[in-house]
Write an enzyme that holds these catalytic residues in place. Structure first.
Site, PDB file in Angstrom:
ATOM      1  N   LYS A  14      37.055  35.415  39.056  1.00 23.37           N
ATOM      2  CA  LYS A  14      38.382  35.842  38.193  1.00 23.37           C
ATOM      3  C   LYS A  14      38.034  36.848  37.246  1.00 23.37           C
ATOM      4  CE  LYS A  14      40.804  32.364  39.669  1.00 23.37           C
ATOM      5  NZ  LYS A  14      40.068  31.955  40.974  1.00 23.37           N
ATOM      6  N   SER A  26      43.437  34.098  45.283  1.00 26.34           N
ATOM      7  CA  SER A  26      43.861  34.269  43.722  1.00 26.34           C
ATOM      8  C   SER A  26      43.600  35.681  43.159  1.00 26.34           C
ATOM      9  CB  SER A  26      43.210  33.190  43.061  1.00 26.34           C
ATOM     10  OG  SER A  26      42.002  33.548  42.757  1.00 26.34           O
TER      11      SER A  26
END
Length: 239
Positions: free
Chosen positions: A197, A159
């Site tokens: 993230k 991701s």
């Protein structure tokens, strides 16, 4: 690897379907796992579906199918109402915030290299639990670190590929509980799942933003996310 809550829910669904042939309702799942709202059940079911453990059947209410169970699952152990899991895959137990690492140690006479503890794995994809063991140490250039305490994590997932972070990379994290918008952080969500993230703020909420268009930005209330450190470096091995 499943988190403890994911395993609890998977086994609860499995045992209920063995008993009655019908999946439990969302309210029953919420009560069994002692969660405050059904939104937590939705997140757990989505994570189990993405990992290939369950499947939602279309056009049918409460239609779930258990595809597989954790490898170490023992059918002789029956869950009780209210229910603790019979299996903890990998024997992790309930995930805790990333443990405070020991200060990096110099490993060269000239002080140009230091040893940093590798604390386990971190998800760059669907959140997984961070492993809390110091599995081994790695040696990194001292000028990569700066001040503070540091630890390393091995990346699992894709991701963050547009930020240059790939599956199998090792990230170097400066331990800390604060972050500025745009920082890439280790974030602990609901004291249950750890993920790597980009940190953003959306009004009073916190956004955890992927660096891959295939992944959606996830928005959380500020009390649901704990910053465990910020990215300061990356190591990649070429095979």
């Amino acid at each position: 690897m499943l988190t403890r809550k994911q395993q609890e829910l998977l086994l609860f669904i499995h045992e209920r379907m063995k008993e009655s042939g019908v999946p439990p309702s969302f309210d029953e799942m919420k009560d069994a796992l002692d969660l405050a709202s059904k939104s937590g059940i939705h997140r757990l079911i989505t994570a189990l579906e993405e990992r290939g453990f369950i499947r939602r059947l279309p056009n049918r209410a409460r239609a779930l199918e258990v595809i597989k169970l954790p490898e170490a699952y023992s059918p002789s152990i029956q869950p009780r109402r209210g229910f603790s899991p019979s299996v903890i895959e990998g024997s992790l137990g309930k995930p805790q915030p990333v443990a405070t690492p020991a200060p990096a140690k110099s490993v060269a006479d000239n002080g140009n290299s230091v040893s940093v503890p590798v604390m386990g794995r971190i998800a760059a994809g669907v959140p997984i639990s961070a492993i809390q063991n110091n599995t081994h140490d790695i040696v990194v250039p001292a000028d990569m670190l700066g001040s503070g305490e540091h630890y390393a994590l091995e990346v699992k997932g894709d991701s963050m590929i547009d930020a240059g972070i790939f599956d199998g990379d090792t990230v170097i994290i400066r331990n800390g509980s604060t972050a500025s918008p745009g920082d890439i952080v280790v974030a602990l969500v609901d004291d249950e799942e750890a993920t790597l993230k980009r940190f953003r703020r959306k009004g009073a909420s916190i956004a955890l933003e992927a660096a891959n268009p295939a992944y959606e930005t996830r928005i959380f209330g500020p009390d649901r996310v704990k910053v465990q450190g910020k990215l300061v470096g990356l190591i990649r091995r070429y095979h």
